[in-house]
Design an enzyme around this catalytic site. Structure first.
Site, PDB file in Angstrom:
ATOM      1  N   LYS A 171       0.832  -1.194   0.000  1.00  0.00           N
ATOM      2  CA  LYS A 171       0.000   0.000   0.000  1.00  0.00           C
ATOM      3  C   LYS A 171       0.872   1.252   0.000  1.00  0.00           C
ATOM      4  O   LYS A 171       0.669   2.175  -0.805  1.00  0.00           O
ATOM      5  CB  LYS A 171      -0.890  -0.033   1.244  1.00  0.00           C
ATOM      6  CG  LYS A 171      -2.033   0.958   1.251  1.00  0.00           C
ATOM      7  CD  LYS A 171      -2.563   1.029   2.670  1.00  0.00           C
ATOM      8  CE  LYS A 171      -4.027   1.098   2.873  1.00  0.00           C
ATOM      9  NZ  LYS A 171      -4.989   0.400   2.197  1.00  0.00           N
TER      10      LYS A 171
ATOM     11  N   TYR B 250      16.258 -31.563 -17.564  1.00  0.00           N
ATOM     12  CA  TYR B 250      14.815 -31.838 -17.570  1.00  0.00           C
ATOM     13  C   TYR B 250      14.265 -31.965 -16.156  1.00  0.00           C
ATOM     14  O   TYR B 250      15.007 -32.183 -15.205  1.00  0.00           O
ATOM     15  CB  TYR B 250      14.490 -33.104 -18.373  1.00  0.00           C
ATOM     16  CG  TYR B 250      14.944 -34.404 -17.745  1.00  0.00           C
ATOM     17  CD1 TYR B 250      14.113 -35.102 -16.859  1.00  0.00           C
ATOM     18  CD2 TYR B 250      16.197 -34.943 -18.043  1.00  0.00           C
ATOM     19  CE1 TYR B 250      14.535 -36.289 -16.279  1.00  0.00           C
ATOM     20  CE2 TYR B 250      16.619 -36.125 -17.467  1.00  0.00           C
ATOM     21  CZ  TYR B 250      15.783 -36.792 -16.583  1.00  0.00           C
ATOM     22  OH  TYR B 250      16.186 -37.955 -15.995  1.00  0.00           O
TER      23      TYR B 250
ATOM     24  N   GLY C  79      -8.115  -7.352   4.965  1.00  0.00           N
ATOM     25  CA  GLY C  79      -8.930  -7.419   6.172  1.00  0.00           C
ATOM     26  C   GLY C  79      -8.294  -8.163   7.330  1.00  0.00           C
ATOM     27  O   GLY C  79      -8.926  -8.360   8.359  1.00  0.00           O
TER      28      GLY C  79
ATOM     29  N   HIS D 279     -15.315  -8.468   1.581  1.00  0.00           N
ATOM     30  CA  HIS D 279     -14.248  -9.283   2.144  1.00  0.00           C
ATOM     31  C   HIS D 279     -14.319 -10.718   1.619  1.00  0.00           C
ATOM     32  O   HIS D 279     -13.332 -11.307   1.195  1.00  0.00           O
ATOM     33  CB  HIS D 279     -14.366  -9.253   3.669  1.00  0.00           C
ATOM     34  CG  HIS D 279     -13.461 -10.221   4.340  1.00  0.00           C
ATOM     35  ND1 HIS D 279     -13.882 -11.472   4.738  1.00  0.00           N
ATOM     36  CD2 HIS D 279     -12.160 -10.142   4.630  1.00  0.00           C
ATOM     37  CE1 HIS D 279     -12.869 -12.108   5.261  1.00  0.00           C
ATOM     38  NE2 HIS D 279     -11.809 -11.323   5.220  1.00  0.00           N
TER      39      HIS D 279
ATOM     40  N   CYS E 106      13.538 -36.126 -10.690  1.00  0.00           N
ATOM     41  CA  CYS E 106      12.298 -36.899 -10.784  1.00  0.00           C
ATOM     42  C   CYS E 106      11.563 -36.975  -9.448  1.00  0.00           C
ATOM     43  O   CYS E 106      10.571 -37.670  -9.326  1.00  0.00           O
ATOM     44  CB  CYS E 106      12.573 -38.298 -11.326  1.00  0.00           C
ATOM     45  SG  CYS E 106      13.570 -39.304 -10.220  1.00  0.00           S
TER      46      CYS E 106
ATOM     47  N   ARG F 149      -3.301   2.899   8.860  1.00  0.00           N
ATOM     48  CA  ARG F 149      -3.663   1.621   8.223  1.00  0.00           C
ATOM     49  C   ARG F 149      -2.457   0.713   8.081  1.00  0.00           C
ATOM     50  O   ARG F 149      -1.350   1.178   7.823  1.00  0.00           O
ATOM     51  CB  ARG F 149      -4.190   1.865   6.807  1.00  0.00           C
ATOM     52  CG  ARG F 149      -5.448   2.646   6.722  1.00  0.00           C
ATOM     53  CD  ARG F 149      -5.728   2.937   5.244  1.00  0.00           C
ATOM     54  NE  ARG F 149      -6.546   4.118   5.095  1.00  0.00           N
ATOM     55  CZ  ARG F 149      -7.861   4.088   4.931  1.00  0.00           C
ATOM     56  NH1 ARG F 149      -8.502   2.953   4.876  1.00  0.00           N
ATOM     57  NH2 ARG F 149      -8.530   5.206   4.815  1.00  0.00           N
TER      58      ARG F 149
ATOM     59  N   SER G   6      19.645 -38.631 -12.255  1.00  0.00           N
ATOM     60  CA  SER G   6      18.317 -38.093 -12.000  1.00  0.00           C
ATOM     61  C   SER G   6      18.245 -37.837 -10.503  1.00  0.00           C
ATOM     62  O   SER G   6      18.412 -38.761  -9.694  1.00  0.00           O
ATOM     63  CB  SER G   6      17.251 -39.098 -12.435  1.00  0.00           C
ATOM     64  OG  SER G   6      15.978 -38.578 -12.137  1.00  0.00           O
TER      65      SER G   6
ATOM     66  N   ARG H   6      -3.250  -0.949  -6.516  1.00  0.00           N
ATOM     67  CA  ARG H   6      -2.264  -2.019  -6.607  1.00  0.00           C
ATOM     68  C   ARG H   6      -2.631  -2.848  -7.834  1.00  0.00           C
ATOM     69  O   ARG H   6      -3.753  -2.738  -8.350  1.00  0.00           O
ATOM     70  CB  ARG H   6      -2.284  -2.903  -5.363  1.00  0.00           C
ATOM     71  CG  ARG H   6      -3.603  -3.579  -5.207  1.00  0.00           C
ATOM     72  CD  ARG H   6      -3.703  -4.425  -3.965  1.00  0.00           C
ATOM     73  NE  ARG H   6      -5.099  -4.782  -3.832  1.00  0.00           N
ATOM     74  CZ  ARG H   6      -5.699  -5.089  -2.712  1.00  0.00           C
ATOM     75  NH1 ARG H   6      -5.036  -5.097  -1.588  1.00  0.00           N
ATOM     76  NH2 ARG H   6      -6.966  -5.396  -2.688  1.00  0.00           N
TER      77      ARG H   6
ATOM     78  N   MET I 148      -5.476  -7.369   9.046  1.00  0.00           N
ATOM     79  CA  MET I 148      -4.856  -6.547  10.091  1.00  0.00           C
ATOM     80  C   MET I 148      -5.722  -5.319  10.361  1.00  0.00           C
ATOM     81  O   MET I 148      -6.825  -5.224   9.865  1.00  0.00           O
ATOM     82  CB  MET I 148      -3.437  -6.186   9.676  1.00  0.00           C
ATOM     83  CG  MET I 148      -2.509  -7.383   9.738  1.00  0.00           C
ATOM     84  SD  MET I 148      -0.854  -6.973   9.257  1.00  0.00           S
ATOM     85  CE  MET I 148      -1.053  -6.561   7.551  1.00  0.00           C
TER      86      MET I 148
END
Ligand code: PEP
Ligand code: MG
Length: 915
Positions: A22, A877, A100, A451, A857, A91, A789, A335, A102
């Site tokens: 915020k 991979y 909501g 909320h 794997c 805030r 692997s 945001r 805090m």
């Protein structure tokens, strides 16, 4: 000296670690020249200092004074001044949004004197007293820990006595009376008067916000959302602007695009003559933004212009909180907006089409978790169903379950195995626990930004809100549907559709999602399965983004599959081979007796006979799998688990034979031998015992059988003109010598089979790295190996020294709380520890054998954060369960495009270990 306070003019949007989301965005908007009420942010660092020391750092006090004075200067008013008070809001604002969870305190600076000053200056006495009662209520509950119900009971009591419908009916005199009652409540509950000193109010509110970081609900939310416990929250102290100043004032929330479909347009809620918390709490039903255009065109036009400016600046969908005070628009928050999974794909696609972002960026704007949620089934559109009511669709999905009316019922019924729908009049943050366990959430009140809606969307939980047709009576355990004149009870089954908002009676059948159809059968089939244009847009977006990820990724994606059916499915999902074919299940069921015979055999002949019986069966298994994966690699792992898994349970068998004996029945020689074998093979720590390659060296016939079955299956298919590509993998190697022995044994058999069948066989032989010793000596082992692997399941258990089957239930919860883990190390790779072991093994292995092929794997092969790590350390991979293949493809693409460090990925994914 640490700087704890930043004026809004000092920060920017990239400082979320320090200023919280915020605060960082308020600074960004201030610097964009948007109308943001002046204020300052107290950093997360100050919060951490407060939480660790139990008091605010002294220098913070001094910095706050300077910041207040600076705001006072800008505003030309003084905090809490008796004749013309500057009022401020306090805030919370953590790095990751915790809607909501805090605390917030508004109207700081009002007291018995300044309330008169405010009344006079604003020319609105009612507003001044309304603001004062709100301050006492919020401050009392949040800062002084007074039970919030005491205030709401006083409020509702007064309204009832006077026969009012809601807050707006209350007169100035009523509000004055309420303030007097509230002050009495404060005195009675705390033994103190409501504090009159504005600076004291402000300081207390700041501390309360710091403390609210650690409330139960905040902790539960963080655990669920993988937000680390040690971040702390920033605190934003900002000049109050008032949406409750009568006509021409109001407050609202809006999105630059629809957060559930992605469509651009006017999307938001507005509440006249109200303060922000009224919108989120959903106490009154809201107006739409289109209504605002009719009420206040000038503010509406300005808001639309700002929405465009923000979306262009952030190059993404933004969510915005605003207030209009007497016709003047103020921006309170923005945001990058939370969105549903389907909206995430569609918005990314739309932004590419609008040339606002690149294809590469589009891939980074969606996540594997979001893709997963799109693969879930949906309600069958053709099934007959009884719609009993409709609300607003707030978070998509199809949920079927029993009605539960509170947290306790939700938890109890889900623990008993039921699927539940949490039905509430409206939700508040205390309902979080119920929302976590429920399959769906349904509320009678509140808008799409309430909320319930915000939290449900964040969790990907199906949610319908604002179904005003419902009367929810928690005490009576009933939900009355007015339009139907029908009452449903807790325990009755209903279904809710988070995409349409419909509510159905009873069970409703579900069907495959069109995205799943696209994934397994291709674009044309996916589009054909889409019931409407919106779904077609989604399927197209997934196709574009996933195809682009495929183009960009370096990691190959294989699947873990042990049967032809699984192999086939994996292939449909885009797997480019099998990275792990476990063979142990092939010796269970009817065939368990054959392995038992191997173990019990007294002579070599007996043992060979048992192997001979197994041979055609095992070969048949491999033929099926190699055929399904024709042209692609199939890594077959030689048998791994401890022998006792193929024998009867020790206790059960002992009891069975003891009972027989006690009853005077005869215990046969064979039974005695079996019990002796079971006893001989019993281990205290089977996971660290006779398993993996050790088992193979103890029973070489077993390895030879498996290698021969692989080689013969391969030779046979080759003769038929097919293209089988098996690889042989040895589990639990700890030393190069083990590898040498098995490799020589295997090469000899392959040579024999090659000669017998007259076909050339060149089968790669490699091993799993599942033990720290293997990683440490990888340079030696690699010389005898074609591939490694990494078996990160075992490697996690052997590196940490805990048993994966036992520890999760035993102490992981405590470890999450202590911050030892951000996530279970069995789900997401512990990159600092186990990950470093993998990295070392890969590096040493490759240094000794540059042709060494490297893969993973363990379960981590399908985990988004882990995939980024494996990309970064240069593996070739990942192999994961078939269902996770599409997710792995997407995440491997994201990893190649974003090239982030594991620390950054962990932060981005809101997961972190502190250890
Ligand atoms: C591993 O240990 O990571 C692995 C894949 O083997 P398993 O889970 O079968 O022990
Ligand atoms: Mg293993």
């Amino acid at each position: 000296m640490t700087k704890y306070v930043y004026n809004f003019t000092e920060g920017d949007k990239d400082q979320k670690d320090l200023l919280g989301g915020k605060g960082a965005n308020l600074a960004e908007m201030t610097n964009l020249g948007l109308p943001v009420p002046p204020g300052f942010t107290i950093t997360t660092e100050a919060c951490r200092a407060y939480l660790s020391q139990g008091e605010v750092p002294e220098t913070l006090d001094v910095e706050v004074t300077a910041a207040i004075r600076s705001v006072e200067q800008t505003m030309g008013k003084k905090l809490g001044d008796a004749s013309d008070p500057l009022l401020m809001s306090v805030r919370s604002g953590a790095k990751f949004s915790m809607p909501g969870m805090m605390e917030t305190v508004l109207n700081i600076g009002l007291n018995d004197e300044s309330v008169h000053g405010l009344a006079e200056k604003s020319g609105n006495e009612r507003f001044a007293w309304d603001s004062y009662r709100r301050l006492i209520q919020m401050f009392g509950k949040t800062v002084m820990d007074i039970e919030g119900d005491l205030f709401s009971e006083a409020l509702h009591g007064l309204q009832e006595r006077k026969g009012y419908k809601g807050d707006l009916d209350m007169t100035t005199e009523d509000l004055k009376e309420l303030v007097a009652q509230y002050k009495e409540i404060v005195k009675k509950e705390t033994g103190q008067d409501f504090p009159q000193d504005p600076r004291f109010q402000l300081d207390m509110a700041v501390e309360a916000v710091f403390r609210s970081w650690n409330t139960d609900r905040a902790r539960i939310y963080r655990r669920r959302e993988h937000i680390p416990n040690n971040l702390g929250t920033a605190v934003n102290v900002q000049t109050m602007v008032f949406g409750n100043m009568g006509e021409g004032s109001g407050t609202g929330v809006c999105f630059t695009r629809d957060p559930s479909t992605g469509h651009s347009g006017v999307y938001g809620d507005y509440l006249e003559n109200a303060q922000g918390e009224d919108v989120v709490a959903g106490i009154r039903n809201t107006l739409s933004l289109a209504d605002l255009e009719k009420i206040d065109k000038a503010s509406y036009d300005e808001l639309r212009a700002i929405m465009t400016k923000l979306e262009t600046h952030y190059r993404d969908m933004c969510d915005i909180e605003f207030t209009i005070q007497g016709g003047k628009l103020w921006m309170l928050q923005t945001r990058v907006g939370k969105r549903t999974a389907s909206a995430a794909f569609r918005i990314a696609e739309q932004l590419v089409n609008e040339r606002l972002i690149t294809h590469d960026e589009a891939v980074t704007r969606v996540t594997g978790d979001q893709l997963t949620s799109l693969l879930f089934p949906q309600f069958d559109k053709s099934a007959s169903k009884k719609v009993i009511s409709k609300g607003m669709p707030a978070s998509p999905g199809a949920a079927v379950g029993e009605i539960v009316l509170n947290n306790e019922q939700a938890v109890a019924r889900t623990q008993a195995g039921a699927s539940v729908i949490l039905v509430r009049r409206e939700t508040n943050p205390d309902d979080l626990q119920g929302m976590v366990v429920a399959s769906g959430v349904l509320t009678a009140r509140g808008g799409k930004t309430s909320h319930a809606a915000v939290v449900a969307r964040g969790m990907g939980r199906c949610c319908v809100v604002g179904a005003e047709d419902l009367l929810v009576d928690e005490a009576a355990g009933t939900v009355y549907v007015k339009s139907q004149d029908t009452t449903y009870k807790a325990g009755d089954v209903i279904a809710i559709d988070g995409t349409s908002g419909e509510i159905f009676e009873g069970e409703v059948p579900v069907t495959d999602s069109p995205v799943m159809t696209y994934i397994s059968k291709g674009l044309e089939a996916g589009l054909a399965a889409s019931p409407d244009e919106d779904t077609k847009e989604l399927v197209t977006a997934v196709d574009h983004i996933l195809s682009h990820a495929d183009e960009k990724r370096r990691l190959v994606v294989r699947a873990n599959a042990d049967t032809p059916e699984d192999a086939q499915r994996a292939r449909e999902f885009g797997a480019e081979g099998i990275g792990l074919c476990r063979t142990e299940h092939m010796f269970l069921g009817d065939r368990r007796k054959l392995i038992e015979a191997v173990i019990l055999a007294e002579t070599d002949e007996d043992q060979q006979a048992a192997f001979d019986a197994l041979m055609p069966l095992q070969k048949g298994d491999f033929i099926g799998i190699f055929e399904a994966m024709d042209g692609l690699s199939v890594t077959v792992r030689l048998i791994d688990p401890p022998l006792h898994e193929f024998l009867p349970d020790l206790t059960e068998l002992s009891v069975e034979l003891a009972v027989k004996e006690a009853k005077g029945e005869e215990v046969t020689e064979a039974e005695k031998k079996l019990l002796a074998a079971v006893k001989a093979n019993h281990e205290q720590n089977p996971m660290l015992g006779l398993r993996g390659v050790r088992l193979g060296l103890k029973l070489p016939g077993l390895i030879k059988l498996q290698v021969r079955a692989i080689a013969e299956a391969c030779a046979e298919l080759k003769k038929q003109g097919k293209d089988p590509r098996p690889e042989i993998m040895v589990p639990l190697i700890g030393s190069v010598r083990e590898m040498q022995i098995v490799r020589d044994m295997a090469l000899e058999i392959i040579k024999e089979v090659s000669e017998e069948f007259g076909v050339e066989l060149d089968l790669p032989i490699g091993n799993m790295i599942e033990l720290p010793r293997a990683a440490v000596t990888a340079g030696r082992i690699a010389v005898e190996s074609d591939f490694f692997s990494f078996g990160t399941n075992d490697l996690t258990q052997t590196t940490w020294g805990f048993s994966r089957d036992d520890v999760e239930a035993a102490f992981f919860n405590e470890y999450f709380d202590y911050g030892v883990f951000g996530d279970s190390p069995f789900e997401s790779i512990d990159w600092r520890g186990v990950g470093s072991v993998v990295k070392m093994g890969a590096k040493r292995g490759r240094a000794a054998n540059p042709d060494l092929h490297l893969g993973v794997c363990g379960e981590h092969g399908g985990d988004p954060v882990s995939i980024h790590f494996f990309h970064e350390i240069g593996l070739d991979y990942v192999s994961c369960s078939p269902f996770r293949v599409p997710v792995a493809r997407l995440e491997a693409g994201r990893a190649a495009i974003s090239n982030e460090s594991p620390a950054a990925i962990e932060r981005g994914a809101q997961r972190a270990t502190t250890a």
